[in-house]
Design a protein around this motif. Structure first.
Motif, PDB file in Angstrom:
ATOM      1  N   ARG A 168      61.633  38.548  60.543  1.00  0.00           N
ATOM      2  CA  ARG A 168      62.862  38.277  61.000  1.00  0.00           C
ATOM      3  C   ARG A 168      62.921  36.700  61.149  1.00  0.00           C
ATOM      4  NH1 ARG A 168      63.401  36.215  65.668  1.00  0.00           N
ATOM      5  NH2 ARG A 168      61.530  35.878  66.844  1.00  0.00           N
ATOM      6  N   TRP A 169      63.952  36.110  61.615  1.00  0.00           N
ATOM      7  CA  TRP A 169      64.012  34.720  61.570  1.00  0.00           C
ATOM      8  C   TRP A 169      64.493  34.210  63.065  1.00  0.00           C
ATOM      9  CZ3 TRP A 169      63.390  31.358  57.010  1.00  0.00           C
ATOM     10  CH2 TRP A 169      63.362  32.257  56.038  1.00  0.00           C
ATOM     11  N   ASP A 170      64.140  33.092  63.340  1.00  0.00           N
ATOM     12  CA  ASP A 170      64.575  32.056  64.405  1.00  0.00           C
ATOM     13  C   ASP A 170      65.244  30.807  63.723  1.00  0.00           C
ATOM     14  OD1 ASP A 170      63.499  33.717  66.198  1.00  0.00           O
ATOM     15  OD2 ASP A 170      62.251  32.179  66.936  1.00  0.00           O
ATOM     16  N   LEU A 171      66.407  30.751  64.305  1.00  0.00           N
ATOM     17  CA  LEU A 171      67.425  29.285  63.581  1.00  0.00           C
ATOM     18  C   LEU A 171      67.080  28.333  64.925  1.00  0.00           C
ATOM     19  CD1 LEU A 171      68.087  31.506  61.792  1.00  0.00           C
ATOM     20  CD2 LEU A 171      70.598  30.520  61.796  1.00  0.00           C
ATOM     21  N   ILE A 172      66.703  27.032  64.611  1.00  0.00           N
ATOM     22  CA  ILE A 172      66.664  25.995  65.604  1.00  0.00           C
ATOM     23  C   ILE A 172      67.595  25.238  65.352  1.00  0.00           C
ATOM     24  CG2 ILE A 172      65.027  24.388  66.816  1.00  0.00           C
ATOM     25  CD1 ILE A 172      64.141  27.369  66.553  1.00  0.00           C
ATOM     26  N   MET A 173      68.784  24.887  66.159  1.00  0.00           N
ATOM     27  CA  MET A 173      69.744  23.874  65.992  1.00  0.00           C
ATOM     28  C   MET A 173      69.209  22.318  66.510  1.00  0.00           C
ATOM     29  SD  MET A 173      72.053  26.082  65.303  1.00  0.00           S
ATOM     30  CE  MET A 173      70.782  27.099  64.552  1.00  0.00           C
ATOM     31  N   HIS A 174      70.200  21.277  65.983  1.00  0.00           N
ATOM     32  CA  HIS A 174      69.878  20.061  66.032  1.00  0.00           C
ATOM     33  C   HIS A 174      69.701  19.770  67.851  1.00  0.00           C
ATOM     34  CE1 HIS A 174      69.249  18.375  62.125  1.00  0.00           C
ATOM     35  NE2 HIS A 174      70.249  19.015  61.900  1.00  0.00           N
ATOM     36  N   ASP A 175      70.785  20.591  68.426  1.00  0.00           N
ATOM     37  CA  ASP A 175      70.537  20.144  69.985  1.00  0.00           C
ATOM     38  C   ASP A 175      69.327  21.296  70.692  1.00  0.00           C
ATOM     39  OD1 ASP A 175      71.567  22.861  69.589  1.00  0.00           O
ATOM     40  OD2 ASP A 175      73.535  22.447  70.698  1.00  0.00           O
ATOM     41  N   ASP A 176      68.498  21.625  69.966  1.00  0.00           N
ATOM     42  CA  ASP A 176      67.355  22.498  70.176  1.00  0.00           C
ATOM     43  C   ASP A 176      67.905  23.887  70.826  1.00  0.00           C
ATOM     44  OD1 ASP A 176      65.569  20.516  69.695  1.00  0.00           O
ATOM     45  OD2 ASP A 176      65.943  19.553  71.580  1.00  0.00           O
ATOM     46  N   LYS A 177      69.024  24.444  70.637  1.00  0.00           N
ATOM     47  CA  LYS A 177      69.238  25.511  70.757  1.00  0.00           C
ATOM     48  C   LYS A 177      68.563  26.696  69.816  1.00  0.00           C
ATOM     49  CE  LYS A 177      73.853  25.583  73.234  1.00  0.00           C
ATOM     50  NZ  LYS A 177      73.483  24.259  73.759  1.00  0.00           N
ATOM     51  N   VAL A 178      67.991  27.971  70.258  1.00  0.00           N
ATOM     52  CA  VAL A 178      67.410  28.678  69.382  1.00  0.00           C
ATOM     53  C   VAL A 178      67.878  29.944  69.076  1.00  0.00           C
ATOM     54  CG1 VAL A 178      65.108  30.051  69.068  1.00  0.00           C
ATOM     55  CG2 VAL A 178      65.344  27.698  70.043  1.00  0.00           C
ATOM     56  N   ILE A 179      68.415  30.516  68.103  1.00  0.00           N
ATOM     57  CA  ILE A 179      69.066  31.935  67.899  1.00  0.00           C
ATOM     58  C   ILE A 179      67.893  32.638  67.264  1.00  0.00           C
ATOM     59  CG2 ILE A 179      70.717  33.343  66.522  1.00  0.00           C
ATOM     60  CD1 ILE A 179      72.193  30.543  65.918  1.00  0.00           C
ATOM     61  N   LYS A 180      67.375  33.955  68.045  1.00  0.00           N
ATOM     62  CA  LYS A 180      66.708  34.597  67.568  1.00  0.00           C
ATOM     63  C   LYS A 180      66.971  35.851  66.995  1.00  0.00           C
ATOM     64  CE  LYS A 180      62.988  33.130  71.110  1.00  0.00           C
ATOM     65  NZ  LYS A 180      61.930  33.047  70.116  1.00  0.00           N
ATOM     66  N   LEU A 181      66.931  35.922  65.708  1.00  0.00           N
ATOM     67  CA  LEU A 181      67.770  36.863  65.091  1.00  0.00           C
ATOM     68  C   LEU A 181      66.986  38.346  64.967  1.00  0.00           C
ATOM     69  CD1 LEU A 181      69.275  35.171  62.137  1.00  0.00           C
ATOM     70  CD2 LEU A 181      70.325  35.860  64.067  1.00  0.00           C
ATOM     71  N   PRO A 182      67.484  39.444  64.708  1.00  0.00           N
ATOM     72  CA  PRO A 182      66.766  40.761  64.636  1.00  0.00           C
ATOM     73  C   PRO A 182      66.445  40.845  63.256  1.00  0.00           C
ATOM     74  CG  PRO A 182      69.062  41.242  64.494  1.00  0.00           C
ATOM     75  CD  PRO A 182      68.970  39.792  64.993  1.00  0.00           C
ATOM     76  N   ILE A 183      65.360  41.668  63.087  1.00  0.00           N
ATOM     77  CA  ILE A 183      64.871  42.133  61.703  1.00  0.00           C
ATOM     78  C   ILE A 183      66.053  42.345  60.333  1.00  0.00           C
ATOM     79  CG2 ILE A 183      63.318  43.219  60.328  1.00  0.00           C
ATOM     80  CD1 ILE A 183      61.571  43.587  62.664  1.00  0.00           C
ATOM     81  N   THR A 184      66.919  43.317  61.131  1.00  0.00           N
ATOM     82  CA  THR A 184      67.974  43.757  60.334  1.00  0.00           C
ATOM     83  C   THR A 184      69.133  43.551  60.810  1.00  0.00           C
ATOM     84  OG1 THR A 184      67.784  45.975  60.889  1.00  0.00           O
ATOM     85  CG2 THR A 184      66.395  45.492  59.053  1.00  0.00           C
TER      86      THR A 184
END
Length: 219
Positions: A168-184
């Protein structure tokens, strides 16, 4: 009868002693003397010419394209190239360079990832210093990137992508917000994040955790 025989003898002599001028030109005047490189902005022309220096021994008419491909395959910034022969002795190479979309960090090695998902050997290029970074082995990054494009996710917001061994993936934004995605099935999560931007409370949260199915945990 004698005249016919004499004519045959004369024709035989002419055919065995005449050397076509065309063969002479092919053998002596068409050897490559100049190589021109066009449409390259990243790869240096002198570096390409150095790799193709063997061509100065080659005949322009009988040029072997596979030899050029073999000598340029280590230049991973080259997407493709086309060739134009300018007679009598000039070869023009028109380069199409790959376009980086991210910088991959994997086991202390760095690569660019192109807009077609290819790895490019890393060299420090100022114009690409602000590309998002990808941490991990980069597996499936290209499919994730295409999905983000297809749903019109604001890619300019993303600073980093973190890939975990679980898949799975984490997406880090420029404003430091984090999106924790599920595997599927992560597309609904990404779409929900886009919609959340219009919420008045959006800026109150840093973590948007979608790892549990049908749930969003905010922090």
């Amino acid at each position: 009868m004698k005249k016919s025989l004499l004519g045959l003898v004369i024709l035989f002599i002419l055919l065995t002693t005449y050397t076509p001028k065309f063969n002479f030109i092919i053998n002596s005047n068409l050897y490559i003397q100049k190589i021109k490189i066009e449409n390259n902005s990243i790869i240096r022309s002198d570096k390409i010419k150095e790799k193709l220096s063997f061509l100065y021994r080659e005949n322009l008419f009988f040029l072997n394209i596979k030899d050029i491909e073999e000598n340029l395959k280590s230049e991973t910034f080259i997407e493709s190239f086309s060739i134009k022969k300018i007679y009598p002795n000039t070869l023009k190479l028109i380069i199409v360079e790959k376009k980086p979309i991210a910088i991959l960090h994997n086991k202390k090695k760095k690569f660019y990832i192109s807009d077609k998902g290819h790895l490019i050997n890393f060299i420090d290029i100022k114009r690409y210093n602000d590309l998002p970074t990808v941490f991990g082995n980069g597996r499936n990054f290209y499919s994730l990137y295409k999905d983000l494009q297809n749903i019109k996710f604001p890619l300019a917001m993303i600073k980093s992508f973190y890939f975990f061994e679980s898949g799975r993936w984490d997406l880090i934004m420029h404003d430091d917000k984090v999106i924790k995605l599920p595997i599927t099935n992560y597309l609904p999560s990404l779409k929900n994040f886009i919609l959340s931007k219009s919420n008045n409370n959006f800026n109150n949260y840093k973590i948007f955790d979608y790892r549990i199915k049908d749930q969003l945990i905010l922090n």
